[in-house]
Write a protein that holds these residues in place. Sequence first.
Motif, short mmCIF file in Angstrom:
data_model
loop_
_atom_site.label_atom_id
_atom_site.label_comp_id
_atom_site.label_asym_id
_atom_site.label_seq_id
_atom_site.Cartn_x
_atom_site.Cartn_y
_atom_site.Cartn_z
N MET A 1 0.75 -1.06 0.03
CA MET A 1 -0.18 -0.19 0.00
C MET A 1 0.82 1.15 -0.11
N SER A 6 -4.57 5.69 -3.69
CA SER A 6 -5.57 4.80 -3.41
C SER A 6 -6.21 4.68 -4.90
N ASP A 7 -6.41 5.76 -5.60
CA ASP A 7 -7.10 5.71 -6.68
C ASP A 7 -6.55 4.91 -7.70
N TYR A 8 -5.12 5.08 -7.84
CA TYR A 8 -4.57 3.97 -8.93
C TYR A 8 -4.73 2.74 -8.65
N GLN A 9 -4.23 2.43 -6.91
CA GLN A 9 -4.32 0.96 -6.71
C GLN A 9 -5.39 0.27 -6.99
N THR A 10 -6.68 1.00 -6.74
CA THR A 10 -7.92 0.53 -6.60
C THR A 10 -8.27 0.26 -8.31
N SER A 11 -7.77 1.27 -9.24
CA SER A 11 -8.05 0.95 -10.63
C SER A 11 -7.26 -0.25 -11.00
N LYS A 12 -6.16 -0.36 -10.49
CA LYS A 12 -5.28 -1.54 -10.85
C LYS A 12 -5.94 -2.84 -10.48
N HIS A 13 -6.25 -2.79 -9.31
CA HIS A 13 -6.96 -4.08 -8.74
C HIS A 13 -8.19 -4.46 -9.64
N ALA A 14 -9.05 -3.32 -9.84
CA ALA A 14 -10.35 -3.51 -10.76
C ALA A 14 -9.75 -4.40 -12.20
N ARG A 17 -9.35 -7.99 -11.53
CA ARG A 17 -10.42 -8.71 -11.22
C ARG A 17 -11.47 -9.00 -12.41
#
Length: 69
Positions: A1, A6-14, A17
């Motif tokens: 982390m 957070s926005d970058y990491q969230t989009s990469k995780h999306a 998935r």
Amino acid sequence: MTPTASDYQTSKHAINRLCEFVNVDHGNDGVKCFAIHPGGVPTAIGKNMPDIRSCAGTAANSANAPPRC
């Protein structure tokens, strides 16, 4: 982390998935989905990310967990 990413990491995780779901839902139809890392990009966020090479050999650098150094 990484703080402030957070926005970058969230989009990469999306994206990761989404590829998993595409493969599960449509893999038998021959559809494949790949999330490809473009490599290091010298952006403001990229310059603040930890160097994962410095994590080699640590408990945080296991096969089941991302580096957290």
